[in-house]
Design an enzyme around this catalytic site. Structure first.
Site, PDB file in Angstrom:
ATOM      1  N   VAL A   1       0.847  -1.192   0.000  1.00  4.86           N
ATOM      2  CA  VAL A   1       0.000   0.000   0.000  1.00  4.86           C
ATOM      3  C   VAL A   1       0.887   1.248   0.000  1.00  4.86           C
ATOM      4  O   VAL A   1       1.892   1.293   0.699  1.00  4.86           O
ATOM      5  CB  VAL A   1      -0.865   0.015   1.274  1.00  4.86           C
ATOM      6  CG1 VAL A   1      -1.897   1.125   1.193  1.00  4.86           C
ATOM      7  CG2 VAL A   1      -1.516  -1.315   1.489  1.00  4.86           C
TER       8      VAL A   1
ATOM      9  N   SER B   1     -25.314 -36.297   6.610  1.00  2.00           N
ATOM     10  CA  SER B   1     -24.744 -35.751   5.359  1.00  2.00           C
ATOM     11  C   SER B   1     -25.322 -34.378   5.017  1.00  2.00           C
ATOM     12  O   SER B   1     -26.091 -34.234   4.073  1.00  2.00           O
ATOM     13  CB  SER B   1     -24.927 -36.721   4.195  1.00  2.00           C
ATOM     14  OG  SER B   1     -26.236 -37.243   4.127  1.00  2.00           O
TER      15      SER B   1
ATOM     16  N   LYS C   1     -34.098 -41.376  10.399  1.00  2.00           N
ATOM     17  CA  LYS C   1     -33.400 -42.025   9.290  1.00  2.00           C
ATOM     18  C   LYS C   1     -33.090 -43.488   9.584  1.00  2.00           C
ATOM     19  O   LYS C   1     -33.414 -44.382   8.806  1.00  2.00           O
ATOM     20  CB  LYS C   1     -32.048 -41.339   9.018  1.00  2.00           C
ATOM     21  CG  LYS C   1     -32.084 -39.976   8.462  1.00  2.00           C
ATOM     22  CD  LYS C   1     -30.673 -39.476   8.146  1.00  2.00           C
ATOM     23  CE  LYS C   1     -29.737 -39.451   9.352  1.00  2.00           C
ATOM     24  NZ  LYS C   1     -30.160 -38.556  10.446  1.00  2.00           N
TER      25      LYS C   1
END
Lengths: 344, 626
Positions: free
Chosen positions: B27, B535, B467
């Site tokens: 800079v 997942s 699940k």
């Protein structure tokens, strides 16, 4: 031609010239000769190594779009940059014709000669040309005189373009923009991502490395693609000279009726431009460096009768190309604002 | 030397041809001012642009009453307001000796990605140093990125010499410092020049303030840099970009010669398939040619009708590229999200787009010291040496040997953003894919023996959505129908195969990758494999889907809102997580990306577990029928 010839820079004096267009050249004849590309055409023989490099790069970019995008379209503005890009497109896909439609966003305020040029060139080349005008804007009475340049450009150019792109579900649009034109264009990518609203976010651009272009977009999003990004105004004219590409005669000096307005010379292209108190049209030898809506496009005094004259005049000029464009002077950083809203 | 003769912009593309260079530095080292000075003194700046700069200088300028030349370059509104350069900008100028394209790249640490972008197409770099400050951390960083991106010519511009009394001693010390660390970076040439960009000393005109400097000016040196791409002397590489087939009578391979020379009559070979043919025509709009060389965009017509598509690379048979899927590469990370080893991204390499993953991050590179640091991920602007696994074998050369054949970018599959830039170092393993041994007993043979087809049934959903319960019921039902099954779930996998993994994003990705590979082996064995995993990331589920053929992957989304899962909380996990005892808990402080188009969606609020299981069983029996 041998390879050795290929590498050697050529002095303009040695250039083989079959065709010298001036403001007086019958357009239909000039365009037909160009379209035929017969034995007299230069066919790359006059290209310097630098121009050839720029042409190669532009061809690669155009092929990339056709290989990767499902519905590309070519934004044809009829100006010199667009017409050069069209020439590159003929080269890129030869022996096939350019495999995409051409789109002209007509504001109804284009110079009359631009439309004449378009309407000869497009059928001669067998282009699939589509012309779109923002009907809603017309109905609302938007025009550059009463509405001002900013609103006119926003409605008739930017909105009109978005309507046409949405209607065609195009996922990529070629534009003739160059990085040397303007400061915010200098930061534009070659493949410039646009969101579903066609907006450009300069702080959130995809990094673009090597020649590995990321062409992936989700549904509704699109790419604006600029094959001439790395060309300068001088490169464009040098290429037009080398390849003998016809352009709209307004680029060549001729005696034309103009008035001075806001420091610019405005040509009275038709009867729609009302004279202000104290204005008297004068016949002056003028030409245009850029073309667009005639009430917003300033002319310059010039004696440049052909492309050679233009190039030598440009070498001496102390003013930039966009200096004649009222639209860019509206406010500081105005081009960046317009681009964020979806302008080309 | 009289440099005044350079003050013209007339004409285009003289003698030496185009030089692409970039400017980099920290800079306030004055990069934009230097470019502004080059444009101004080479008269590429027009009067109306200069007038605008004078206007803007009064508002934003940092140079008092003088026009601030940096404002010619800092194009974006935010940059003018903050007085910094935040993006790569390209500038153009021409002298009688050559044409230039300048990439102005930012000095800020967080914008390394922009610097790499500018360097990727540059032949040379101008590295700026503030004479008062000397070599800084960022000077090292930028020098290293230049080296990594393959830049061989460097001009070291020691700027603001006016502020150190044009002292030769200061200049010599800085040059010595630079040479001290740049020695290991492999630059072919380093040219130091003392300048004052603000006043123009040694930029275009030789400075009378520094008569001790005997070397060239900045422009003087840039005009003479030999851009010996040498690309024409390298072996032929022709990546096929697009097949041009306008009608039955013509079929050509359009593309740009990446390196080497190709002539009519040459024997050529498709790198990946090994099919051979001969060049019968080199077609261009300007007429057929005998020869095409590196950088030429042409269309090749082959003598034989061989299989050829975008992504293929043509070469001469005696000098073929490697064809490999596993390579070591330096990777510059450019994404806001960190790089996750094992996650599936897309790679653009040559004209191919292929799935890709980082199999191992060998080490990170500290670009300030060039030290190697251990690490599991790369964050924005970090650089690392990685093992890269492409989804298929790809024709490649090392980046150092051939920039166009050894570079790739990585793209995030979900956002389509460019997140990484890679440079191939060497091939890890010869790809065996092409000559892969075809076993006598294959998936089809095993399926026939089992009297059903194999597949993966992938159950995804929040913890507590049911699940595993549903998967149990489905397996029981399928088993009763005579289907060969196997069930993988978080509990049996995480206690064994994946016991080394935790729950960070990187570990979750690796967890699913291993499960996917395991499931794939069961599919090879002819078995219907049920996988029950939270997942949470769409990309990993897509990665598993990609491991098997399209008909072999069935995604089942057990859709239960988080509020309901928290209410059920069968294992008491939500209570613990909400009490702050479990970090990275999916749905709470770790995201869950629901499937957009699952094969089966179970509404866990409406359907009982038995109803859900029956639906899935019916679907699978149909899908797996022989």
């Amino acid at each position: 031609m041998t390879d050795a010839d290929d590498q050697k820079p050529r002095a303009p004096a040695a250039v083989r010239r079959a065709f010298r267009q001036t403001a007086a050249t019958p357009l239909a004849e000039a365009i037909r000769a160009y379209v035929r590309q017969d034995a007299g055409a230069p066919r790359g023989a006059n290209l310097s190594p630098h121009l050839r490099a720029l042409e190669n790069e532009a061809i690669e970019i155009m092929r990339e779009v056709v290989a990767c995008c499902s519905r590309p379209v070519f934004l044809y503005s009829i100006g010199k940059d667009s017409t050069v890009m069209l020439h590159v497109a003929r080269k890129a896909f030869h022996p096939a014709p350019p495999p995409f439609p051409f789109l002209h966003i007509a504001t109804t305020w284009d110079f009359a000669d631009m439309i004449v040029f378009r309407d000869i060139l497009a059928p001669e080349l067998g282009l699939d040309l589509r012309v779109h005008t923002n009907q809603d804007g017309l109905n609302r009475g938007i025009n550059p005189i009463a509405s001002g340049s900013a609103l006119h450009a926003q409605v008739m150019s930017t909105e009109g373009l978005k309507q046409a792109l949405d209607a065609g579900s195009y996922d990529a649009a070629f534009g003739g923009g160059r990085r040397d034109e303007e400061k915010s264009r200098a930061k534009e990518r070659i493949f410039s991502f646009r969101d579903a609203q066609h907006g450009w976010n300069p702080r959130n651009q995809r990094p673009e490395l090597w020649n590995l272009y990321n062409t992936r977009v989700a549904k509704g999003e699109s790419m604006r693609v600029f094959p001439l990004s790395n060309w300068t105004e001088m490169d464009v004219w040098s290429y037009i000279r080398a390849e003998e590409i016809p352009v709209v005669p307004l680029y060549f000096a001729a005696s034309r009726p103009v008035v001075m307005r806001q420091g610019a010379m405005i040509m009275l292209d038709d009867g729609r431009l009302p004279l202000l108190p104290g204005e008297t049209p004068r016949m002056l030898d003028v030409r245009f460096r850029t073309l667009g809506c005639y009430p917003l496009t300033g002319a310059m005094e010039s004696q440049a009768r052909d492309v050679d004259d233009i190039i030598s005049e440009m070498s001496r000029s102390t003013l930039s190309e966009r200096q004649g464009r009222l639209i860019d002077h509206d406010e500081a950083a105005s081009m960046e604002r317009k681009k964020r809203e979806g302008y080309f | 030397m009289d440099r005044a003769s350079h003050a013209t912009t007339g004409g285009t593309a003289p003698g030496r041809g185009l030089l692409r260079f970039l400017t980099c530095g920290s800079v306030d080292d004055g990069k934009s001012t230097l470019i502004g000075r080059l444009l101004h003194d080479s008269r590429t700046i027009f009067d109306d642009q200069m007038a605008a700069v004078r206007r803007d200088s009064l508002r934003h300028g940092t140079t008092g009453d003088d026009a601030d030349l940096a404002l010619l370059v800092d194009g974006l509104e935010a940059e003018r307001e903050q007085g910094i350069t935040i993006d790569v900008a390209y500038r153009f100028f021409t002298t009688p000796a050559r044409s230039f394209i300048v990439a102005d790249t930012p000095g800020h640490e967080q914008y390394t990605r922009n610097m790499a972008t500018g360097a990727s197409n540059a032949d040379a770099a101008v590295i700026l140093v503030d004479a008062r400050k000397g070599i800084l951390t960022q000077t090292r960083r930028h020098s290293h990125v230049c080296s990594l991106l393959g830049i061989r010519s460097v001009l070291l511009a020691v700027n603001k010499m006016d502020l150190v009394d044009h002292s030769e001693a200061v200049f010599d010390r800085i040059v010595a410092d630079f040479l001290g660390f740049a020695g290991q970076l492999g630059f072919a040439s380093i040219m130091p020049v003392p300048i004052s960009a603000r006043y123009g000393d040694n930029v275009i005109h030789a400075s009378s303030n520094m008569p001790w400097h005997r070397g060239p000016t900045v422009l003087g040196h840039l005009e003479t840099i030999d851009v010996d791409h040498g690309r024409a002397d390298m072996p032929l590489r022709f990546p096929v970009q697009w097949i041009n087939r306008p009608d039955a009578g013509f079929r050509g391979a359009a593309g740009t010669v990446a390196s080497g020379v190709v002539s009519v009559g040459d024997a050529v070979i498709v790198a990946a398939s090994g099919q051979q043919s001969e060049i019968s025509r080199i077609v261009t709009f300007d007429g057929d040619r005998q020869t095409a060389r590196a950088a030429d965009a042409v269309t090749l017509v082959l003598a034989h009708d061989i299989d050829l598509a975008r992504g293929d690379v043509l070469s001469h048979p005696q000098a073929r590229p490697e064809v490999a899927n596993h390579v070591a590469a330096n990777l510059v990370w450019m994404g806001d999200e960190p790089m996750l080893p094992g996650r599936s991204y897309l790679a653009r390499i040559g004209t191919m787009t292929v799935p890709v993953q980082v199999s191992t991050l060998k080490h990170k590179i500290d670009v300030n010291t060039l030290d190697q640091r251990p690490g599991r991920t790369l964050r924005l602007n970090e650089i690392g040496l990685c093992n890269i696994l492409f989804g298929q074998a790809v024709p490649i050369d090392a980046y150092a040997a051939n920039r166009r054949m050894g570079a790739f970018i990585m793209i995030d599959r979900a956002t389509n953003r460019t997140v990484g830039a890679g440079m191939i170092d060497f091939v890890l393993r010869r790809a065996t894919n092409i000559h892969r041994h075809s076993h006598l007993i294959n998936k089809q043979a095993r399926a026939a023996r089992n009297h059903h087809k194999p597949c993966i049934i992938w159950f995804t959903g929040l913890s507590g959505s049911g699940k595993s319960t549903i998967a149990d019921l489905v397996e029981r039902g399928l088993h009763a129908e005579g289907i060969h099954t196997m069930l993988l779930d978080g509990d049996n996998i995480r206690h064994g195969l994946n016991s080394d993994l935790g729950f960070t994003a990187a570990d979750r990705v690796e967890n699913i990758r291993r499960v996917g590979e395991t499931a794939k082996l069961f599919v090879e064995a002819g078995i219907v494999v049920l996988c029950s995993f939270i997942s949470p990331f769409a990309e990993e589920r897509a990665m598993v889907r990609g491991l098997v053929s399209e008909s072999e992957f069935v995604e089942v989304f057990i859709d239960v809102p988080i509020e309901e899962c928290i209410r059920r909380d069968p294992k008491g996990l939500y209570a613990k997580a909400l009490a702050g005892k479990i970090a990275n808990f999916t749905g709470l402080d770790s995201p869950y990306e629901p499937p957009v188009a699952p094969d089966i969606r179970i509404d866990g609020l409406q359907d009982s577990e038995n109803v859900a299981a029956s639906r899935i069983i019916a679907y699978i029996l149909e899908r797996c029928a022989p």
